[in-house]
Scaffold this motif. Structure first.
Motif, PDB file in Angstrom:
ATOM      1  N   TRP A 156      -4.812   2.784  -2.595  1.00  0.00           N
ATOM      2  CA  TRP A 156      -3.628   2.491  -1.753  1.00  0.00           C
ATOM      3  C   TRP A 156      -3.258   1.019  -1.860  1.00  0.00           C
ATOM      4  CZ3 TRP A 156      -0.289   5.543   0.700  1.00  0.00           C
ATOM      5  CH2 TRP A 156       0.553   4.986   1.657  1.00  0.00           C
ATOM      6  N   ASN A 157      -1.962   0.738  -1.820  1.00  0.00           N
ATOM      7  CA  ASN A 157      -1.504  -0.651  -1.770  1.00  0.00           C
ATOM      8  C   ASN A 157      -0.233  -0.754  -0.962  1.00  0.00           C
ATOM      9  OD1 ASN A 157       0.977  -0.732  -3.638  1.00  0.00           O
ATOM     10  ND2 ASN A 157      -0.557   0.272  -4.931  1.00  0.00           N
ATOM     11  N   ALA A 158       0.131  -1.974  -0.611  1.00  0.00           N
ATOM     12  CA  ALA A 158       1.272  -2.214   0.278  1.00  0.00           C
ATOM     13  C   ALA A 158       2.611  -1.921  -0.384  1.00  0.00           C
ATOM     14  CB  ALA A 158       1.248  -3.663   0.777  1.00  0.00           C
ATOM     15  N   ALA A 166       7.172   1.580   5.954  1.00  0.00           N
ATOM     16  CA  ALA A 166       6.091   1.205   6.877  1.00  0.00           C
ATOM     17  C   ALA A 166       6.556   0.193   7.912  1.00  0.00           C
ATOM     18  CB  ALA A 166       4.880   0.651   6.118  1.00  0.00           C
ATOM     19  N   ARG A 215       7.404  -2.626   7.346  1.00  0.00           N
ATOM     20  CA  ARG A 215       6.602  -3.782   6.929  1.00  0.00           C
ATOM     21  C   ARG A 215       7.523  -4.991   6.724  1.00  0.00           C
ATOM     22  NH1 ARG A 215       1.534  -2.722   4.801  1.00  0.00           N
ATOM     23  NH2 ARG A 215       2.228  -0.748   3.915  1.00  0.00           N
ATOM     24  N   LEU A 234       3.338  -1.206  10.160  1.00  0.00           N
ATOM     25  CA  LEU A 234       2.172  -1.734   9.477  1.00  0.00           C
ATOM     26  C   LEU A 234       2.448  -3.197   9.155  1.00  0.00           C
ATOM     27  CD1 LEU A 234       1.258   1.299   7.168  1.00  0.00           C
ATOM     28  CD2 LEU A 234       0.298   0.688   9.400  1.00  0.00           C
ATOM     29  N   ASN A 235       1.455  -3.915   8.731  1.00  0.00           N
ATOM     30  CA  ASN A 235       1.551  -5.364   8.756  1.00  0.00           C
ATOM     31  C   ASN A 235       2.019  -5.968   7.433  1.00  0.00           C
ATOM     32  OD1 ASN A 235       0.609  -5.432  11.450  1.00  0.00           O
ATOM     33  ND2 ASN A 235      -1.492  -5.248  10.719  1.00  0.00           N
ATOM     34  N   LYS A 236       2.951  -6.891   7.548  1.00  0.00           N
ATOM     35  CA  LYS A 236       3.507  -7.567   6.383  1.00  0.00           C
ATOM     36  C   LYS A 236       2.457  -8.419   5.676  1.00  0.00           C
ATOM     37  CE  LYS A 236       7.410 -10.605   5.145  1.00  0.00           C
ATOM     38  NZ  LYS A 236       8.036  -9.695   4.153  1.00  0.00           N
ATOM     39  N   ASN A 247      -0.537  -7.628   5.202  1.00  0.00           N
ATOM     40  CA  ASN A 247      -1.517  -6.716   4.595  1.00  0.00           C
ATOM     41  C   ASN A 247      -2.838  -6.637   5.353  1.00  0.00           C
ATOM     42  OD1 ASN A 247       0.346  -6.170   2.619  1.00  0.00           O
ATOM     43  ND2 ASN A 247      -0.562  -7.557   1.114  1.00  0.00           N
ATOM     44  N   GLU A 293      -4.045   2.139   7.688  1.00  0.00           N
ATOM     45  CA  GLU A 293      -4.321   1.646   6.348  1.00  0.00           C
ATOM     46  C   GLU A 293      -5.280   0.470   6.366  1.00  0.00           C
ATOM     47  OE1 GLU A 293      -0.722   0.260   4.458  1.00  0.00           O
ATOM     48  OE2 GLU A 293      -0.680  -1.582   5.629  1.00  0.00           O
ATOM     49  N   ILE A 351      -5.599  -2.266   3.537  1.00  0.00           N
ATOM     50  CA  ILE A 351      -5.142  -2.743   2.237  1.00  0.00           C
ATOM     51  C   ILE A 351      -6.275  -3.382   1.436  1.00  0.00           C
ATOM     52  CG2 ILE A 351      -3.580  -4.352   1.071  1.00  0.00           C
ATOM     53  CD1 ILE A 351      -2.176  -1.902   2.150  1.00  0.00           C
ATOM     54  N   ASN A 403      -8.075  -0.770  -0.129  1.00  0.00           N
ATOM     55  CA  ASN A 403      -7.241   0.115  -0.964  1.00  0.00           C
ATOM     56  C   ASN A 403      -7.271   1.561  -0.488  1.00  0.00           C
ATOM     57  OD1 ASN A 403      -8.585  -1.934  -3.392  1.00  0.00           O
ATOM     58  ND2 ASN A 403      -6.384  -1.909  -3.025  1.00  0.00           N
TER      59      ASN A 403
END
Length: 832
Positions: free
Chosen positions: A161-163, A176, A178, A210-212, A214, A261, A263, A266
């Motif tokens: 997984w990735n942003a 997200a 984000r 979700l968070n910018k 990461n 998530e 990040i 992953n």
């Protein structure tokens, strides 16, 4: 504490962990019951936190990376393999609204304390030719014991997984959410210059996100938080999409939709839970502690989770959205409509209400407004968005001498509101101007939404054109034309200086105050129409440049936001349909297929804002009392978490125009949901929606979520509420769209009005329709019948004024013969 005992080689390490944690031998014996190797299951201690708890003590939905569990279904895992996905089926222990721990079912079994559970997993293809979708049913049963504060869940875990993955939960989460978060109270505005440089990033309020940066993040929702109960994502690297579509809930109420998530690790997980239990509940621009409750179970209690899961190829984000558009109603099925009142009757009731209650006049000024007796500026004249000439357009369509007089007086005030830049200030009340910058609205009265000027131009040109088409050109004053020409010139200057239209601007100086967002999308439509009206090619040139700019910067990346005044730059439905209208208009004017492609992409995004199913409202709520069908209501934004009647403020006929241009029935079916069901929210003598309100009143709220409190699901409607914006939305929707649309060559029939119609005979000479009006009101039903050749031509924007009307009295059934030219004859009734 949560333990995996599926492999005996791990038992020793578990003993060591427990001893180090301070457990005695009795606790060890209770915590680890050595299972029969032929009957493996997970053991859940319900009095200890999970080993993967977060810092605040609540458990994580993510799998335990140190103690991976075996597959619960090799078939499901194989289906998810190309996404890096696996399924865990969980039993969940709660303390109030906090997840304490969870454990997976293994071989269909779980033991928690003294209880024993089974789960029956049923996975099957949706159809023989549909390899990218599977129906999944999980039937849980407590076979032994009693268990309190418990729940079950399906957790879809994804590795790699990735942003960069685009996460979508319709109407709540886009990409997200984000983005940069500015934690401000309602109504929000960006006052600090440091937060709004010209190259500012998309900036939103504190909504679900979700968070910018990461850092680990989590989103907690219920199914009522979304326009469609659906979780999904698109992976641009592998070019694959995943969708989990479900139903509203179980016997325990709405189900939970969770996204979490990690990040750095992953990994991410998407969870469907029953009951839905969130630790925190979203409220306006913030969060509060949830009052969600888990369930108590007794022996033989059962609960079932139903899902349809998709794993599909998508070449880009637009193909992903097109898939979501296609499948959004796959579980809820075709809409079941309820006929409340005909379009024609509702429009008459609304306009009569406006004649009586929506006009202010003193010895100096006169203007159409929502609350002429109100003491707040927002109740009085606003320009464009939530004001004139949008509010006056239904009165242009169905004009009378008095209505035209009121429109004329209102336009005189609009001239006062126009700044030296050509753009228009926001608000006027009894001779005083106010800005759109909320707490500083009296400090700088020139700050205005750029969208106001776009709406001014778009509806202003339509007003001029319709008055001429309707034979009322003498009403038009030369200064009106000059006012709208200055508006167009002002937008062109803004474009040339900034390369975009921005969000908020000083209407006097033309200086940008807040840049960014998709709020200027309606300026494209306005300039495109103005280019024809004023015969000015530059207007169209700028409209096309802006169209490409907003597509490349925003829409292609799955963003359309910042349309309303009070959401910062949150994603919203208004921006989505404004840009759909813009691209549809550009296509009709230029014939360039580029704009049709962009319009289709925008419409797919817009579809996610439209409620796709009939929500089960709580008993006793207003929506339950009127038997409201929520399908077709349109969600406001990711901040203002409610549905509303129709499209703010358009008729939605761009969907009909897209259907005619493409032949894709999804567009007209979406329009039918919106248009047919918008009627039910109008207060009438036979449908008293708003308590203590006059007939013709329409309220803003179609609340599926509990963002305003659980008690306001299906409510949050003040006594006497009459919101002119939504009354205008309703009026435009039911006058600018046909009541019955017939494709003469194919026999396709779409009934938008609140009547029943069917084809009973068809030959080369004509098609016989039987039309029944089961409502308490007489109907005048607008009929649009055409063949492929007719549908292939651009429809005149004001064709709705000339559509033939079929009159069917209350309780009556009539038969008509529609000829190839779209006209009809009534079959006389047979006398007994």
């Amino acid at each position: 504490m949560l333990f995996c005992v599926s492999q005996f080689s791990r038992i020793l390490s578990l003993f060591l962990v427990l001893i180090l944690a301070g457990f005695g031998f009795e606790e060890l014996n209770a915590a680890i019951m050595i299972p029969d190797p032929e009957n493996l299951s997970y053991l859940l201690r319900t009095d200890q936190p999970s080993v993967n708890s977060t810092e605040n003590g609540s458990a994580s939905w993510l799998p335990d990376s140190l103690n991976p569990c075996p597959s619960c279904s090799t078939d499901i895992d194989q289906f998810l393999k190309s996404l890096g996905g696996k399924l865990r089926i969980l039993g969940c222990n709660y303390d109030a609204s906090k997840l304490v721990n969870s454990a997976p079912f293994v071989n269909g079994k779980l033991r928690a304390s003294d209880s024993e559970w089974t789960v029956e997993t049923d996975l099957k293809p949706v159809s023989a030719g549909e390899n990218d979708a599977m129906d999944l049913s999980l039937k849980f049963k407590l076979t032994k014991g009693i268990l309190k504060s418990f729940g079950v869940a399906a957790s879809f875990d994804f590795s790699g997984w990735n942003a960069g993955n685009y996460v979508l939960a319709p109407a709540s989460v886009y990409n997200a959410n984000r983005y940069k978060v500015l934690p401000v109270q309602y109504p929000p505005y960006i006052y600090d210059p440091r937060d709004k440089p010209l190259d500012m990033p998309v900036t939103i309020t504190n909504v679900l996100h979700l968070n910018k940066d990461n850092s680990p993040g989590k989103i907690e929702m219920l199914t009522g938080s979304c326009s469609t109960p659906l979780l999904s994502f698109f992976n641009p690297e592998t070019k694959r999409g995943w969708i989990m579509l479900t139903t509203q809930g179980t016997q325990f109420g709405n189900s939970g939709l969770m996204i979490e998530e990690d990040i750095p690790g992953n990994r991410a997980t998407f969870v469907l839970s029953a009951p839905g239990v969130r630790e925190s509940r979203y409220v306006m621009t913030g969060f509060t502690k949830s009052s969600d409750q888990s369930a108590d179970f007794r022996t033989n209690d059962e609960v079932e989770l139903k899902m349809r899961i998709y794993n599909f190829s998508a070449g880009n984000l637009q193909e992903f959205y097109d898939k979501v558009f296609t499948i959004r109603k796959a579980l809820s099925g075709p809409t079941i409509y309820r006929n409340v009142a005909p379009f024609s009757a509702i429009n008459d009731i609304i306009l009569d209400h406006h004649d009586k209650t929506k006009y202010y006049e003193d010895d100096k000024y006169g203007y159409i407004c929502s609350g002429p007796k109100g003491d707040q500026p927002y109740w009085h004249l606003q320009a464009g968005w939530a004001g004139i000439p949008v509010y006056s357009f239904p009165q242009v369509i169905q004009s009378t001498p008095e209505r035209l007089r009121r429109i004329s007086r209102s336009f005189e005030v609009l001239k006062i509101m126009q700044g030296s830049s050509g753009l228009t200030r926001g608000i006027f009340m009894k001779g005083e101007l106010f800005g759109d910058n909320f707490r500083e609205k009296e400090k700088n009265r020139n700050i205005s939404m750029v969208r106001r000027s776009g709406e001014m131009l778009f509806f202003g040109i339509q007003t001029l054109e319709l008055l001429k088409a309707d034979g009322k050109e003498p009403v038009i004053k030369p200064e009106w034309k000059e006012m709208f020409r200055k508006e167009a010139d002002g937008l062109v200057r803004i474009w040339k200086e900034y390369g975009q239209f921005g969000q908020f601007i000083d209407a006097e100086t033309g200086k940008m105050d807040v840049n960014g967002s998709t709020a200027g999308a309606v300026c494209i439509s306005g300039l495109a129409l103005a280019s024809g009206y004023f015969n000015n090619p530059e207007y169209l040139k700028v409209a096309e440049m802006a169209g490409r700019y907003y597509y490349n910067r925003d829409l292609s990346k799955g963003y359309a936001g910042g349309g309303p005044a009070e959401i910062l730059q949150c994603q919203d439905s208004e921006s989505a349909y404004d840009i759909t209208e813009a691209y549809t208009t550009l296509y009709e004017i230029t014939g360039n297929p580029e704009w049709l492609k962009y319009a289709k992409d925008a419409a797919a995004l817009f579809s996610t804002w439209t409620i796709s199913y009939d929500y089960k409202f709580p008993k006793g709520s207003i929506m339950h009392r009127i038997d409201a069908r929520s399908t077709g209501a349109v969600w406001a934004s990711i901040q203002n978490a409610h549905g509303a009647p129709g499209i703010y403020i358009l008729s939605g006929n761009f969907l009909l125009r897209l259907y005619r241009a493409t032949g894709d029935t999804r567009y007209v079916e979406l329009l039918r949901d919106i248009a047919h069901n918008v009627v039910q929210y109008t207060t009438t003598e036979t449908n008293p929606v708003v308590p203590k309100a006059a007939p013709g009143s329409v309220t803003e709220r179609v609340n599926l979520s509990d963002w305003e409190g659980k008690e306001n699901i299906g409510g949050s409607i003040p006594d006497g509420d009459s919101n002119m914006a939504w009354e205008v939305v309703t009026s435009l929707t039911i006058t600018q769209n046909p009541g019955i649309y017939l494709r003469f060559d194919t026999g396709e029939l779409f009934v938008l009005d609140n009547v029943d119609a069917s084809i009973i005979k068809q030959d080369k000479k004509g098609i016989t329709l039987r039309i029944a009006n089961p409502t308490p009101y007489d109907a005048k039903i607008a009929l649009l019948s055409e063949n492929k050749v007719m549908a292939g031509k651009v429809m005149d924007r004001y064709a709705f004024m000339k559509w033939p009307k079929v009159e069917v009295k209350s309780g009556e059934t009539r038969e008509i013969i529609v000829d190839p030219d779209g006209q009809f004859t009534i079959i006389p009734k047979i006398k007994n």
